[in-house]
Design a protein around this motif. Structure first.
Motif, PDB file in Angstrom:
ATOM      1  N   ARG A  24      49.793  -2.454 -12.905  1.00  0.00           N
ATOM      2  CA  ARG A  24      50.215  -1.050 -12.921  1.00  0.00           C
ATOM      3  C   ARG A  24      51.678  -1.013 -13.380  1.00  0.00           C
ATOM      4  O   ARG A  24      52.600  -1.185 -12.593  1.00  0.00           O
ATOM      5  N   ALA A  25      51.859  -0.835 -14.694  1.00  0.00           N
ATOM      6  CA  ALA A  25      53.195  -0.950 -15.278  1.00  0.00           C
ATOM      7  C   ALA A  25      54.045   0.292 -15.011  1.00  0.00           C
ATOM      8  O   ALA A  25      55.259   0.204 -14.865  1.00  0.00           O
ATOM      9  N   VAL A  26      53.381   1.460 -14.966  1.00  0.00           N
ATOM     10  CA  VAL A  26      54.086   2.710 -14.673  1.00  0.00           C
ATOM     11  C   VAL A  26      53.279   3.422 -13.599  1.00  0.00           C
ATOM     12  O   VAL A  26      52.072   3.614 -13.735  1.00  0.00           O
ATOM     13  N   ASP A  27      53.928   3.809 -12.515  1.00  0.00           N
ATOM     14  CA  ASP A  27      53.219   4.242 -11.316  1.00  0.00           C
ATOM     15  C   ASP A  27      53.755   5.586 -10.815  1.00  0.00           C
ATOM     16  O   ASP A  27      54.466   5.651  -9.820  1.00  0.00           O
ATOM     17  N   GLY A  28      53.447   6.643 -11.579  1.00  0.00           N
ATOM     18  CA  GLY A  28      53.854   7.975 -11.124  1.00  0.00           C
ATOM     19  C   GLY A  28      55.245   8.374 -11.557  1.00  0.00           C
ATOM     20  O   GLY A  28      56.071   8.750 -10.733  1.00  0.00           O
ATOM     21  N   VAL A  29      55.501   8.287 -12.864  1.00  0.00           N
ATOM     22  CA  VAL A  29      56.830   8.645 -13.387  1.00  0.00           C
ATOM     23  C   VAL A  29      56.840  10.090 -13.903  1.00  0.00           C
ATOM     24  O   VAL A  29      55.950  10.500 -14.643  1.00  0.00           O
ATOM     25  N   SER A  30      57.836  10.857 -13.490  1.00  0.00           N
ATOM     26  CA  SER A  30      58.058  12.203 -14.013  1.00  0.00           C
ATOM     27  C   SER A  30      59.492  12.320 -14.516  1.00  0.00           C
ATOM     28  O   SER A  30      60.426  11.906 -13.827  1.00  0.00           O
ATOM     29  N   LEU A  31      59.645  12.851 -15.712  1.00  0.00           N
ATOM     30  CA  LEU A  31      60.992  13.079 -16.238  1.00  0.00           C
ATOM     31  C   LEU A  31      60.949  14.158 -17.321  1.00  0.00           C
ATOM     32  O   LEU A  31      59.893  14.461 -17.881  1.00  0.00           O
ATOM     33  N   THR A  32      62.114  14.747 -17.588  1.00  0.00           N
ATOM     34  CA  THR A  32      62.210  15.722 -18.676  1.00  0.00           C
ATOM     35  C   THR A  32      63.449  15.419 -19.509  1.00  0.00           C
ATOM     36  O   THR A  32      64.403  14.809 -19.025  1.00  0.00           O
ATOM     37  N   ILE A  33      63.394  15.836 -20.776  1.00  0.00           N
ATOM     38  CA  ILE A  33      64.561  15.745 -21.653  1.00  0.00           C
ATOM     39  C   ILE A  33      64.731  17.091 -22.344  1.00  0.00           C
ATOM     40  O   ILE A  33      63.808  17.601 -22.974  1.00  0.00           O
ATOM     41  N   ALA A  34      65.922  17.674 -22.208  1.00  0.00           N
ATOM     42  CA  ALA A  34      66.217  18.952 -22.857  1.00  0.00           C
ATOM     43  C   ALA A  34      66.685  18.697 -24.289  1.00  0.00           C
ATOM     44  O   ALA A  34      67.028  17.579 -24.658  1.00  0.00           O
ATOM     45  N   ARG A  35      66.701  19.754 -25.085  1.00  0.00           N
ATOM     46  CA  ARG A  35      67.205  19.647 -26.455  1.00  0.00           C
ATOM     47  C   ARG A  35      68.669  19.211 -26.484  1.00  0.00           C
ATOM     48  O   ARG A  35      69.490  19.741 -25.739  1.00  0.00           O
ATOM     49  N   GLY A  36      68.965  18.243 -27.340  1.00  0.00           N
ATOM     50  CA  GLY A  36      70.343  17.795 -27.499  1.00  0.00           C
ATOM     51  C   GLY A  36      70.844  16.883 -26.395  1.00  0.00           C
ATOM     52  O   GLY A  36      72.003  16.494 -26.377  1.00  0.00           O
TER      53      GLY A  36
END
Ligand SMILES: Nc1ncnc2c1ncn2[C@@H]1O[C@H](COP(=O)(O)OP(=O)(O)O)[C@@H](O)[C@H]1O
Ligand SMILES: [Mg+2]
Length: 276
Positions: free
Chosen positions: A27-39
């Motif tokens: 299980r290499a990624v286990d429940g990842v949440s993220l956001t990236i805004a413009r710029g």
């Protein structure tokens, strides 16, 4: 509020290897949440094997996603079809660590940078020349990779990634393979291009000094999870998690106002003086 440019929600990725009783699931990624805004630049930091590359490859539909979603501008790109992939390749590009294997040794700088345009049927010579100038290799258009330094090669890779004007660039350890003496120049270039072209970056690195220098926000990964995320200065100055504090202590980062660590010319010259 406008959608973030990129949004990853509760992503889980599992690699399977082998068959029968010897079969293993990682299980290499286990429940990842993220956001990236413009710029914006989001840095993903963590030790080797923590899942950083798997998260970034998931944005291109290149990993076995078990659960969760990846959204670009609100559009689901978790499992892109052929049309989705074409659209993705225009809007999202990736720059890997190793500029030595990223370029076709037979192609000139001009042809390498032009290729994505040619494939899309959008080739324009003036655009290629403009991009080469923008990344500081205008004089090298006719050369092949063997005649370039590591830093020059990474500039070619960056030009090729940007030629179709993506919105998001994933930079996976983009300066780790370069000589320390050229890292600062390439990092400065990456920062300048972001301002000039309005790019968003997902910047993957295990190098905390570099991350502090380039990112607006940072996500700290351990064992496939994000243990802490927040503004870069806040996380570095006042880590909330034990693990983050240990990571920072293990790799003491220099004073951000002190840029000599990025320009270690003195050290090189001292070494030369002493015949090292
Ligand atoms: N193609 C693959 N097949 C099987 N396991 C993999 C594969 N790629 C990565 N892994 C495993 O997934 C975990 C996370 O790897 P990775 O995303 O490359 O971490 P990082 O980039 O932080 O070093 C590691 O345990 C690694 O061994
Ligand atoms: Mg990696």
């Amino acid at each position: 509020m406008a959608d973030p440019l990129l949004s990853i929600r509760d992503l889980r990725v599992e690699y399977r290897s082998g068959f029968g009783p010897g079969r293993r699931v990682v299980r290499a990624v286990d429940g990842v949440s993220l956001t990236i805004a413009r710029g914006e630049t989001l840095a993903v930091v963590g030790e080797s094997g923590s899942g950083k590359t798997t998260v970034s490859r998931s944005i291109f539909g290149l990993t076995p996603v078990r659960a969760g979603r990846v959204l670009l501008d609100g559009l689901d790109i978790t499992r892109p079809n052929r049309f989705g992939r074409q659209e993705l390749s225009r809007r999202v590009q990736m720059v890997f660590q190793d500029p030595y294997t990223a370029l076709d040794p037979r192609m000139t700088v001009h042809d390498s940078v032009a290729e994505p345009l040619v494939i899309a049927g959008e080739y324009r010579r003036d655009e290629v020349i403009r991009m080469l100038d923008l990344v500081g290799i205008g004089g090298l258009a006719g050369r092949r990779p063997a005649a370039l330094s590591g830093g020059q090669r990474q500039r070619v890779v960056i030009a090729r990634a940007l030629i179709r004007r993506p919105d998001l660039v994933v930079l996976d350890e983009p300066v780790s393979a370069l000589d320390v003496s050229v890292r600062a120049q390439v990092l400065d270039l990456i920062a300048r291009l972001q301002d000039e072209l309005g790019l968003s970056y997902l910047f993957v690195s295990h190098d905390l000094a570099v991350v502090r220098h380039v990112s607006d926000r940072v996500a700290i990964m351990q064992h496939g999870r994000i243990v802490e995320q927040g503004g870069t200065a806040e996380v570095f100055d006042a880590p909330k998690e034990e693990y983050t504090a240990r990571l920072l202590a293990a790799a003491p980062t220099p004073d951000p106002r002190d840029r000599t660590w990025l320009h270690p010319v003195e050290h090189v010259m001292e070494s030369a003086d002493r015949g090292i």
